[in-house]
Design a protein around this motif. Structure first.
Motif, PDB file in Angstrom:
ATOM      1  N   GLY A 118       0.833  -1.178   0.000  1.00 16.64           N
ATOM      2  CA  GLY A 118       0.000   0.000   0.000  1.00 16.64           C
ATOM      3  C   GLY A 118       0.878   1.241   0.000  1.00 16.64           C
ATOM      4  N   ALA A 119       0.313   2.396  -0.357  1.00 19.90           N
ATOM      5  CA  ALA A 119       1.114   3.610  -0.506  1.00 19.90           C
ATOM      6  C   ALA A 119       1.842   3.978   0.781  1.00 19.90           C
ATOM      7  N   ARG A 120       1.153   3.950   1.907  1.00 20.33           N
ATOM      8  CA  ARG A 120       1.791   4.308   3.166  1.00 20.33           C
ATOM      9  C   ARG A 120       2.877   3.297   3.521  1.00 20.33           C
ATOM     10  N   GLU A 121       2.565   2.015   3.305  1.00 19.51           N
ATOM     11  CA  GLU A 121       3.508   0.970   3.673  1.00 19.51           C
ATOM     12  C   GLU A 121       4.757   1.003   2.789  1.00 19.51           C
ATOM     13  N   ALA A 122       4.582   1.381   1.523  1.00 15.60           N
ATOM     14  CA  ALA A 122       5.745   1.489   0.636  1.00 15.60           C
ATOM     15  C   ALA A 122       6.689   2.591   1.103  1.00 15.60           C
ATOM     16  N   VAL A 123       6.121   3.729   1.517  1.00 18.90           N
ATOM     17  CA  VAL A 123       6.955   4.814   2.037  1.00 18.90           C
ATOM     18  C   VAL A 123       7.682   4.356   3.301  1.00 18.90           C
ATOM     19  N   LEU A 124       6.960   3.678   4.178  1.00 19.17           N
ATOM     20  CA  LEU A 124       7.570   3.207   5.421  1.00 19.17           C
ATOM     21  C   LEU A 124       8.713   2.242   5.147  1.00 19.17           C
ATOM     22  N   ARG A 125       8.497   1.300   4.225  1.00 18.54           N
ATOM     23  CA  ARG A 125       9.545   0.324   3.928  1.00 18.54           C
ATOM     24  C   ARG A 125      10.760   1.004   3.303  1.00 18.54           C
ATOM     25  N   ALA A 126      10.515   1.997   2.451  1.00 19.30           N
ATOM     26  CA  ALA A 126      11.641   2.706   1.849  1.00 19.30           C
ATOM     27  C   ALA A 126      12.457   3.436   2.905  1.00 19.30           C
TER      28      ALA A 126
ATOM     29  N   GLY B 279      28.001  13.852  -7.181  1.00 18.54           N
ATOM     30  CA  GLY B 279      28.794  14.429  -6.115  1.00 18.54           C
ATOM     31  C   GLY B 279      27.973  15.422  -5.332  1.00 18.54           C
ATOM     32  N   VAL B 280      28.152  15.431  -4.017  1.00 17.67           N
ATOM     33  CA  VAL B 280      27.395  16.320  -3.144  1.00 17.67           C
ATOM     34  C   VAL B 280      28.376  17.062  -2.247  1.00 17.67           C
ATOM     35  N   ASN B 281      28.256  18.372  -2.212  1.00 16.53           N
ATOM     36  CA  ASN B 281      29.118  19.191  -1.359  1.00 16.53           C
ATOM     37  C   ASN B 281      28.545  19.279   0.053  1.00 16.53           C
ATOM     38  N   ALA B 282      29.444  19.402   1.028  1.00 21.23           N
ATOM     39  CA  ALA B 282      29.018  19.548   2.417  1.00 21.23           C
ATOM     40  C   ALA B 282      28.257  20.872   2.584  1.00 21.23           C
ATOM     41  N   PRO B 283      27.266  20.935   3.487  1.00 20.98           N
ATOM     42  CA  PRO B 283      26.749  19.820   4.287  1.00 20.98           C
ATOM     43  C   PRO B 283      25.846  18.923   3.430  1.00 20.98           C
ATOM     44  N   PHE B 284      26.069  17.638   3.494  1.00 16.89           N
ATOM     45  CA  PHE B 284      25.399  16.737   2.547  1.00 16.89           C
ATOM     46  C   PHE B 284      24.622  15.611   3.221  1.00 16.89           C
ATOM     47  N   ASP B 285      24.473  15.648   4.545  1.00 15.47           N
ATOM     48  CA  ASP B 285      23.795  14.543   5.218  1.00 15.47           C
ATOM     49  C   ASP B 285      22.391  14.302   4.672  1.00 15.47           C
ATOM     50  N   GLU B 286      21.629  15.384   4.497  1.00 19.63           N
ATOM     51  CA  GLU B 286      20.245  15.226   4.037  1.00 19.63           C
ATOM     52  C   GLU B 286      20.207  14.687   2.614  1.00 19.63           C
ATOM     53  N   ASP B 287      21.084  15.184   1.744  1.00 23.99           N
ATOM     54  CA  ASP B 287      21.101  14.706   0.359  1.00 23.99           C
ATOM     55  C   ASP B 287      21.503  13.234   0.284  1.00 23.99           C
ATOM     56  N   VAL B 288      22.473  12.824   1.084  1.00 23.40           N
ATOM     57  CA  VAL B 288      22.897  11.421   1.082  1.00 23.40           C
ATOM     58  C   VAL B 288      21.770  10.534   1.577  1.00 23.40           C
ATOM     59  N   TRP B 289      21.087  10.970   2.628  1.00 23.80           N
ATOM     60  CA  TRP B 289      19.965  10.194   3.151  1.00 23.80           C
ATOM     61  C   TRP B 289      18.862  10.071   2.095  1.00 23.80           C
ATOM     62  N   THR B 290      18.532  11.165   1.425  1.00 23.80           N
ATOM     63  CA  THR B 290      17.505  11.140   0.382  1.00 23.80           C
ATOM     64  C   THR B 290      17.921  10.227  -0.766  1.00 23.80           C
ATOM     65  N   ALA B 291      19.182  10.315  -1.178  1.00 22.83           N
ATOM     66  CA  ALA B 291      19.668   9.465  -2.267  1.00 22.83           C
ATOM     67  C   ALA B 291      19.612   7.998  -1.877  1.00 22.83           C
TER      68      ALA B 291
ATOM     69  N   LEU C 101      23.495   2.195  -2.593  1.00 24.87           N
ATOM     70  CA  LEU C 101      24.334   3.386  -2.599  1.00 24.87           C
ATOM     71  C   LEU C 101      25.633   3.138  -1.837  1.00 24.87           C
ATOM     72  N   ASP C 102      26.749   3.501  -2.481  1.00 20.88           N
ATOM     73  CA  ASP C 102      28.055   3.522  -1.821  1.00 20.88           C
ATOM     74  C   ASP C 102      28.503   4.982  -1.720  1.00 20.88           C
ATOM     75  N   VAL C 103      28.993   5.381  -0.548  1.00 19.84           N
ATOM     76  CA  VAL C 103      29.399   6.757  -0.306  1.00 19.84           C
ATOM     77  C   VAL C 103      30.892   6.807   0.003  1.00 19.84           C
ATOM     78  N   GLU C 104      31.626   7.677  -0.703  1.00 21.57           N
ATOM     79  CA  GLU C 104      33.047   7.900  -0.433  1.00 21.57           C
ATOM     80  C   GLU C 104      33.258   9.386  -0.151  1.00 21.57           C
ATOM     81  N   LEU C 105      33.873   9.684   0.987  1.00 18.49           N
ATOM     82  CA  LEU C 105      34.139  11.071   1.355  1.00 18.49           C
ATOM     83  C   LEU C 105      35.484  11.515   0.781  1.00 18.49           C
ATOM     84  N   LEU C 106      35.493  12.704   0.178  1.00 16.55           N
ATOM     85  CA  LEU C 106      36.689  13.238  -0.484  1.00 16.55           C
ATOM     86  C   LEU C 106      36.991  14.635   0.038  1.00 16.55           C
ATOM     87  N   ASP C 107      38.198  15.119  -0.263  1.00 15.08           N
ATOM     88  CA  ASP C 107      38.612  16.493   0.050  1.00 15.08           C
ATOM     89  C   ASP C 107      38.336  16.846   1.510  1.00 15.08           C
TER      90      ASP C 107
END
Length: 331
Positions: free
Chosen positions: A239-247, A288-300, A311-317
């Motif tokens: 169901g729509a709500r359950e799909a959001v929850l599982r994601a 690539g996502v520039n800091a602060p990027f916590d929200e973007d990484v979580w959304t991705a 998703l694999d995340v590597e921190l650079l620079d």
């Protein structure tokens, strides 16, 4: 399964006999059908799952909710008191098809343990000792997505072409038929319910007029199980709500189906995180996502899960940039 290209006329006769009486555990359903029904080669016999369950000892006492967990493979959706589940049979039904009607108070019926097996047993018994070659359906009532009300469907079948494929044929105007595949077993089950009714105490129906759908003796066919979409192949696995929850929880990967294409994932990322560049290189999606990027990484990460990717995340620079790489998962 593909049936014959032609059929025997345009008439379907459906008869449900009266006087069957209460079916109890251990009763011989085939004997009851022979006693009350006039059968001929090419008929389809529909038997309600309720009497199959009664004869097979699937009655339980207590609260229906207490039996629900044991019949549930997973919950699809909940709305108030209603719980839609995928049963261990692979059916998607309210309350796992557990029925508390037309039984003693405090009693409920589970679906047959093996509806296709039940249909085969009745068919073989009817054909014994020179009996007619008929197909057998085990029917049950189900709701439909996006439509009010219920109709009967085939939960078990033996000796029947359960779906007619029209792929490769053309209509009267020469248009090719590509995906047309009537689920004739369900159509016959619905026709049977029109004469058996819910309160008429008529658990059997004989459908005559489609002998082209009845398989030869000894060939039971794939059964009604062939009409079930495999886990992950349904576009609406939750169901729509359950799909959001599982994601958001990152659970139940398989129910989102096969992984989306690189183009689909890239388009979703560009739409949801428009401030970043998304690159597609063959089977790889990167951004690539520039800091602060916590929200973007979580959304991705949530999007990747919903689209069947990881998703694999590597921190650079000095942790000022996050390099996001996406890879397909295997359902």
């Amino acid at each position: 399964m593909t049936g014959p290209a032609s059929r025997s006329g345009g008439r379907l006769e459906v008869v449900a006999p009266d006087g069957v009486g209460e079916v109890r555990q251990g009763d011989d359903l085939a004997a009851l059908v022979r006693e009350h029904c006039d059968l001929a080669d090419g008929d389809v016999v529909a038997v309600t799952s309720k009497v199959v369950s009664k004869a097979e000892g699937r009655a339980r006492t207590g609260e229906r909710e207490d039996a629900l967990a044991g019949e549930t493979a997973r919950v699809v959706a909940r709305r108030g008191p209603t719980t839609i589940v995928r049963t261990r049979h692979g059916l998607t039904l309210a309350a796992a098809g557990i029925d508390s009607s037309n039984v003693e108070p405090g009693t409920h019926l589970l679906l047959p343990a093996d509806p296709d097996g039940s249909a085969r047993a009745v068919r073989e018994a009817l054909a014994a000792d020179g009996g007619p070659n008929v197909a057998v359906l085990v029917t049950d009532t189900a709701g439909r997505a996006w439509r009010t009300g219920q109709t009967d469907i085939a939960v078990g079948a033996a000796g029947l072409v359960v779906a007619e494929s029209y792929a490769g044929r053309s209509d009267a105007h020469g248009n090719p038929l590509v995906v047309t595949e009537p689920a004739v077993a369900d159509e016959l089950a619905g026709a049977a319910e029109l004469v058996t009714g819910k309160l008429g105490r008529r658990p059997f129906a004989v459908l005559r007029g489609r002998p082209d759908l009845v398989l030869p003796r000894g060939e039971h066919g794939p059964g009604a199980a062939a009409l079930l979409r495999p886990e992950g192949a349904d576009l609406f696995g939750y169901g729509a709500r359950e799909a959001v929850l599982r994601a958001l929880l990152g659970q139940g990967q398989h129910v989102f189906g096969a992984p989306a294409s690189t183009e689909e994932l890239a388009a979703a990322l560009r739409e949801v995180i428009p401030t970043t560049d998304v690159d597609v290189d063959g089977d790889e999606v990167r951004m690539g996502v520039n800091a602060p990027f916590d929200e973007d990484v979580w959304t991705a990460d949530v999007l990747a899960f919903a689209f069947g990717w990881e998703l694999d995340v590597e921190l650079l620079d000095n942790d000022s940039v996050a390099d996001l790489r996406f890879r397909r998962t295997t359902p």
